[in-house]
Design a protein around this motif. Structure first.
Motif, PDB file in Angstrom:
ATOM      1  N   LEU A 133     -51.019 -30.477   1.705  1.00 27.67           N
ATOM      2  CA  LEU A 133     -49.620 -30.700   1.389  1.00 27.67           C
ATOM      3  C   LEU A 133     -48.761 -30.330   2.586  1.00 27.67           C
ATOM      4  O   LEU A 133     -49.090 -29.430   3.357  1.00 27.67           O
ATOM      5  CB  LEU A 133     -49.204 -29.857   0.179  1.00 27.67           C
ATOM      6  CG  LEU A 133     -49.744 -30.275  -1.188  1.00 27.67           C
ATOM      7  CD1 LEU A 133     -49.515 -29.176  -2.197  1.00 27.67           C
ATOM      8  CD2 LEU A 133     -49.081 -31.566  -1.659  1.00 27.67           C
TER       9      LEU A 133
ATOM     10  N   TRP B   1     -43.647 -28.723   0.736  1.00 26.65           N
ATOM     11  CA  TRP B   1     -44.119 -28.954  -0.629  1.00 26.65           C
ATOM     12  C   TRP B   1     -45.032 -27.831  -1.105  1.00 26.65           C
ATOM     13  O   TRP B   1     -45.024 -27.474  -2.282  1.00 26.65           O
ATOM     14  CB  TRP B   1     -44.835 -30.302  -0.723  1.00 26.65           C
ATOM     15  CG  TRP B   1     -43.868 -31.419  -0.927  1.00 26.65           C
ATOM     16  CD1 TRP B   1     -43.407 -32.282   0.006  1.00 26.65           C
ATOM     17  CD2 TRP B   1     -43.188 -31.743  -2.138  1.00 26.65           C
ATOM     18  NE1 TRP B   1     -42.487 -33.148  -0.540  1.00 26.65           N
ATOM     19  CE2 TRP B   1     -42.332 -32.835  -1.864  1.00 26.65           C
ATOM     20  CE3 TRP B   1     -43.198 -31.225  -3.428  1.00 26.65           C
ATOM     21  CZ2 TRP B   1     -41.519 -33.410  -2.817  1.00 26.65           C
ATOM     22  CZ3 TRP B   1     -42.392 -31.803  -4.390  1.00 26.65           C
ATOM     23  CH2 TRP B   1     -41.558 -32.880  -4.082  1.00 26.65           C
TER      24      TRP B   1
ATOM     25  N   ILE C 147     -45.406 -36.313   1.518  1.00 28.56           N
ATOM     26  CA  ILE C 147     -45.742 -35.145   0.708  1.00 28.56           C
ATOM     27  C   ILE C 147     -47.036 -34.501   1.195  1.00 28.56           C
ATOM     28  O   ILE C 147     -47.164 -33.284   1.228  1.00 28.56           O
ATOM     29  CB  ILE C 147     -45.854 -35.552  -0.781  1.00 28.56           C
ATOM     30  CG1 ILE C 147     -44.480 -36.030  -1.284  1.00 28.56           C
ATOM     31  CG2 ILE C 147     -46.363 -34.399  -1.631  1.00 28.56           C
ATOM     32  CD1 ILE C 147     -44.517 -36.605  -2.679  1.00 28.56           C
TER      33      ILE C 147
ATOM     34  N   THR D 250     -39.744 -35.448  -7.956  1.00 28.87           N
ATOM     35  CA  THR D 250     -40.285 -34.102  -8.155  1.00 28.87           C
ATOM     36  C   THR D 250     -41.010 -33.934  -9.485  1.00 28.87           C
ATOM     37  O   THR D 250     -41.781 -32.988  -9.645  1.00 28.87           O
ATOM     38  CB  THR D 250     -39.155 -33.067  -8.085  1.00 28.87           C
ATOM     39  OG1 THR D 250     -38.189 -33.373  -9.097  1.00 28.87           O
ATOM     40  CG2 THR D 250     -38.499 -33.079  -6.716  1.00 28.87           C
TER      41      THR D 250
ATOM     42  N   ALA E  81     -44.889 -33.318  -9.676  1.00 32.59           N
ATOM     43  CA  ALA E  81     -45.383 -32.418  -8.629  1.00 32.59           C
ATOM     44  C   ALA E  81     -46.708 -31.776  -8.999  1.00 32.59           C
ATOM     45  O   ALA E  81     -47.506 -31.449  -8.118  1.00 32.59           O
ATOM     46  CB  ALA E  81     -44.335 -31.339  -8.341  1.00 32.59           C
TER      47      ALA E  81
ATOM     48  N   PHE F 237     -49.478 -33.665  -7.423  1.00 35.45           N
ATOM     49  CA  PHE F 237     -49.547 -33.844  -5.975  1.00 35.45           C
ATOM     50  C   PHE F 237     -50.809 -33.261  -5.339  1.00 35.45           C
ATOM     51  O   PHE F 237     -51.410 -33.905  -4.471  1.00 35.45           O
ATOM     52  CB  PHE F 237     -48.295 -33.277  -5.310  1.00 35.45           C
ATOM     53  CG  PHE F 237     -47.040 -34.043  -5.620  1.00 35.45           C
ATOM     54  CD1 PHE F 237     -47.087 -35.282  -6.248  1.00 35.45           C
ATOM     55  CD2 PHE F 237     -45.795 -33.531  -5.289  1.00 35.45           C
ATOM     56  CE1 PHE F 237     -45.929 -35.992  -6.550  1.00 35.45           C
ATOM     57  CE2 PHE F 237     -44.629 -34.235  -5.571  1.00 35.45           C
ATOM     58  CZ  PHE F 237     -44.699 -35.456  -6.204  1.00 35.45           C
TER      59      PHE F 237
ATOM     60  N   TRP G 232     -46.386 -40.424  -0.365  1.00 34.74           N
ATOM     61  CA  TRP G 232     -44.975 -40.444   0.032  1.00 34.74           C
ATOM     62  C   TRP G 232     -44.117 -40.548  -1.222  1.00 34.74           C
ATOM     63  O   TRP G 232     -44.553 -41.039  -2.256  1.00 34.74           O
ATOM     64  CB  TRP G 232     -44.680 -41.638   0.934  1.00 34.74           C
ATOM     65  CG  TRP G 232     -45.312 -41.578   2.283  1.00 34.74           C
ATOM     66  CD1 TRP G 232     -46.633 -41.703   2.598  1.00 34.74           C
ATOM     67  CD2 TRP G 232     -44.637 -41.385   3.527  1.00 34.74           C
ATOM     68  NE1 TRP G 232     -46.847 -41.607   3.940  1.00 34.74           N
ATOM     69  CE2 TRP G 232     -45.623 -41.415   4.556  1.00 34.74           C
ATOM     70  CE3 TRP G 232     -43.311 -41.194   3.896  1.00 34.74           C
ATOM     71  CZ2 TRP G 232     -45.303 -41.256   5.903  1.00 34.74           C
ATOM     72  CZ3 TRP G 232     -42.993 -41.046   5.234  1.00 34.74           C
ATOM     73  CH2 TRP G 232     -43.986 -41.067   6.228  1.00 34.74           C
ATOM     74  N   ARG G 233     -42.881 -40.077  -1.088  1.00 37.54           N
ATOM     75  CA  ARG G 233     -41.899 -40.272  -2.156  1.00 37.54           C
ATOM     76  C   ARG G 233     -40.653 -40.908  -1.557  1.00 37.54           C
ATOM     77  O   ARG G 233     -40.405 -40.835  -0.340  1.00 37.54           O
ATOM     78  CB  ARG G 233     -41.521 -38.945  -2.828  1.00 37.54           C
ATOM     79  CG  ARG G 233     -40.708 -38.017  -1.925  1.00 37.54           C
ATOM     80  CD  ARG G 233     -40.020 -36.910  -2.687  1.00 37.54           C
ATOM     81  NE  ARG G 233     -39.300 -36.000  -1.792  1.00 37.54           N
ATOM     82  CZ  ARG G 233     -38.409 -35.112  -2.192  1.00 37.54           C
ATOM     83  NH1 ARG G 233     -38.126 -34.991  -3.475  1.00 37.54           N
ATOM     84  NH2 ARG G 233     -37.798 -34.321  -1.321  1.00 37.54           N
TER      85      ARG G 233
END
Length: 732
Positions: free
Chosen positions: A76, A80, A110, A132, A135, A138, A148-149
């Motif tokens: 990460l 993050w 991310i 978010t 999460a 992730f 990616w966001r």
């Protein structure tokens, strides 16, 4: 849209002790803000919501243990990793922005695998557009994907849906141009945005994942969010952690919270409206305008708006929106645009509109979807198990118990050159591992397909791989796995598929007339509508195939075709010339199905007015199939157009002769009479209903859903089919 009835908790932030309810709300709040509920109207709601702290505490601890045990191999980004520890969402760094043309839109990395190449996954979030909520997913997603966001400032009131879609499409085109394999994920409103972008990029994307997409087919999301008491709810919800996690309330308390939250329209939407005042703008400029834009694209021909392999997921009991019904409506539109077998619709065991905020293994679901786990329908086919054969046979038996199919095949030792059964049809193994191509007429509605395929499986132990119309294949696809079409070997008709099947030395079932014969008009029963070109003969000759001409009768006599849509439209165009329009070509089909190029025509049918008798057709008329003498193409060169044309004419003539022979032979069958046949099969027959498979992968196994049939015509006493030579006129 955001979950209602589910308290958002940090996935790793554990509470050392259960403090007072108000203090728990303060600790979960954003820095610099305090949780001060206004008096009066908030008392009841705050009391209910505060009770959630106990469940939230348990969920946080459970999530902490689960993440500690996972030990992900992905890495990460530092911000993050810190966010997951603190429970506070990181600010968008904007490092991934594509420049001034993207406006305020930002693309943030991310994390991703520590080693090797990986697919790129772009996550488009719900109406909050913070990225978010999932999460908790992730750490496992970055094991397999470069994640990616896409984000937008919370206070933005200028960026409309078209600008969002354009910026995302431009960014993705840039990634694709650099050789990246991209999986686009859309959640809630992000599903609507992802679908809009995917309709533009098509199969340039590796895959598309939609999670409870707010596409508005069943219910427009903004219609359920009318007059919202967003201000008091927002004051309560300001203390919600920004990073995901989900406390599950399934034992009484959850129902209370769900009902309370449902009446207030939603968790994140209410918080968003109070914090930034943009909910009304996003409902109008995003959801409403977005659906209008997407619906325009979906009204275009499916051939112009193709989609990549797609995974459509929905919550089983979505408390906010009817996501299950939405997925049902959306499925048909997606299946028309995805390649056969490349769409999966999956139900998630969740009551939340935000299932990704729970502990489901989203990475595993994506990896097991057709985006990555796709099997080629030709080379990846597996012979059906006995259980699958029994299930399919049971479905066929519903029809067979009424129409009692009869099968005959070529037998040089019989006076009629025919005998009952399929022993005269060579299998690829008997032909020296050469392909065998079964070529015949197609009957109304394709009702002949099931009995044919089952008979070869049960009596010869071989699968006759059907070449089916792609539209039928898509409609028969199921959510739980392959359809029975696919289980029993059918593949979409295309030049590539027929080439690969013959190349593999398979037994292939081909109806050159395609859906034109299966959906014929009045007065066209048992007429061949074959293409003028000889391509299937040329392909078969390339692999030294044996071609077995066959015919089937009976299905067309069980219905009356009153008219078809092509005739009705033609008559309407004569009266109203402005209705005339050109029919789009189906495209992509080989000449074996060129009749489709004129456009689909749907017959209007009604049942006959009488029951079938020995001398006249009617309801319950018996099915008859006859397979003629094989035509060996070993000595026919695929480059010799004259030889291929002659072989084609010979095969077509043989099919017509089989049709004539069957229509005459059935007049000698006393059990063509429906009542007499049913009496014999249901009362006089006391033998158990089963059949032992004599050869093939299931050799020796017993099929128990195959009933005994009444006798038929005296086949040895009948004259053989005519064997007229092919004239020059037939070759034209």
């Amino acid at each position: 849209m955001a979950a209602i009835g589910n308290w958002q908790a940090s996935p790793v932030q554990a509470l050392s002790q259960a403090e007072s309810r108000l203090q728990a709300g303060r600790q979960a709040g954003c820095p610099g803000r305090s949780w001060r509920p206004s008096p009066g109207k908030l008392d009841r709601v705050s009391g209910v919501l505060a009770l959630a702290s106990i469940g939230a505490l348990r969920a946080r601890r459970a999530n902490k243990v689960a993440l500690a045990a996972a030990r992900p191999q992905g890495v990460l980004q530092p911000e993050w990793a810190a966010a997951l520890r603190s429970g506070k969402a990181p600010r968008s760094s904007g490092d991934g922005s594509i420049g001034p043309g993207s406006g305020p839109l930002r693309f943030d990395l991310i994390g991703g695998p520590s080693e090797g190449e990986s697919e790129l996954m772009l996550y488009l979030s719900d109406i909050d557009f913070t990225g978010t909520v999932p999460a908790v997913q992730f750490p496992s997603l970055v094991d397999s994907f470069e994640l990616w966001r896409c984000t937008l400032p919370a206070e933005d009131r200028k960026t409309g849906f078209a600008e969002l879609a354009r910026a995302v499409e431009e960014w993705l085109r840039q990634q694709v141009a650099e050789g990246r394999r991209v999986v686009l994920v859309g959640d809630g409103f992000g599903g609507l945005l992802a679908l809009a972008v995917a309709l533009q990029l098509g199969r340039a994307l590796k895959g598309l994942v939609l999670v409870n997409p707010a596409t508005g087919l069943v219910q427009k999301p903004w219609q359920s969010l009318g007059a919202l008491p967003v201000k008091p709810l927002a004051e309560l919800l300001q203390g919600a952690p920004a990073v995901g996690g989900q406390a599950s309330f399934e034992h009484g308390l959850g129902d209370l919270i769900v009902k309370a939250a449902t009446s207030a329209a939603g968790f994140r939407s209410a918080a968003l409206a109070a914090r930034s005042g943009t909910l009304d703008f996003r409902l109008r400029a995003w959801l409403r305008d977005g659906w209008e834009a997407v619906s325009c694209d979906l009204r275009r021909p499916a051939s112009r708006t193709s989609l990549p392999a797609t995974l459509l997921t929905f919550s089983k009991e979505d408390a906010l929106l009817p996501s299950s019904s939405e997925a049902g409506e959306l499925r048909g539109l997606l299946s028309e645009r995805c390649l056969t077998g490349r769409l999966q619709v999956k139900e998630l065991e969740s009551r939340s509109h935000e299932p990704l905020a729970s502990d489901i293994d989203f990475a595993k679901i994506v990896k097991e979807s057709p985006i990555f786990a796709y099997k080629d329908p030709v080379t990846g086919y597996e012979f059906p198990s006995l259980e699958e054969l029994e299930e399919g046979s049971q479905s066929v038996e519903r029809i067979a118990s009424v129409v009692s199919p009869v099968f005959c095949s070529f037998d040089p030792s019989s006076p009629s050159l025919r005998s009952f059964g399929l022993a005269g049809v060579p299998t690829p193994a008997e032909a020296g591992d050469r392909p065998v191509l079964l070529v015949g007429n197609h009957q109304i509605g394709g009702l002949d397909l099931g009995p044919l395929v089952r008979e070869f499986l049960v009596t010869r132990g071989v699968v006759a791989r059907g070449l089916a119309y792609p539209g039928a294949m898509r409609r028969m696809t199921t959510d739980q796995g392959p359809s029975q079409f696919q289980t029993f070997g059918a593949v979409p008709v295309s030049p590539r598929n027929i080439f690969k099947l013959l190349q593999q030395g398979e037994m292939v079932l081909l109806f050159p007339g395609g859906v034109r014969e299966a959906l014929h008009g009045p007065g066209e029963a048992y007429k061949l509508f074959w293409p003028s070109k000889t391509d299937f003969v040329r392909v078969a000759a390339r692999f030294d195939a044996l071609v077995v001409p066959f015919a089937g009768v009976g299905a067309d006599d069980n219905v009356q075709v009153l008219a078809n849509s092509r005739e009705l439209r033609s008559k309407a165009e004569e009266l109203l010339p402005f209705m005339a329009r050109s029919q789009p070509k189906s495209g992509g089909l080989m000449p074996v199905s060129e009749s489709l190029e004129a456009g689909m025509s749907v017959p209007f049918m009604a049942p006959p007015l009488s029951l079938a008798t020995q001398s006249s057709p009617g309801i319950g008329d018996r099915f008859y199939f006859s397979f003629g003498k094989p035509v060996d193409l070993k000595d026919v060169s695929p480059k010799d157009k004259s030889a291929c044309k002659k072989a084609y004419a010979s095969i077509r003539k043989a099919v017509e002769q089989e049709l004539e022979w069957l229509q005459q032979a059935r007049l000698e069958d006393p059990f063509r009479d429906l009542l007499r046949r049913q009496l014999f099969e249901r009362v006089a027959s006391i033998e158990p209903s089963m059949r032992r498979i004599p050869e093939g992968p299931l050799e020796g196994q017993v099929v128990r859903t195959y009933a005994n049939r009444a006798p038929s015509f005296p086949v040895e006493d009948l004259p053989p089919p005519q064997t007229d030579s092919v004239s020059d006129e037939d070759e034209e």
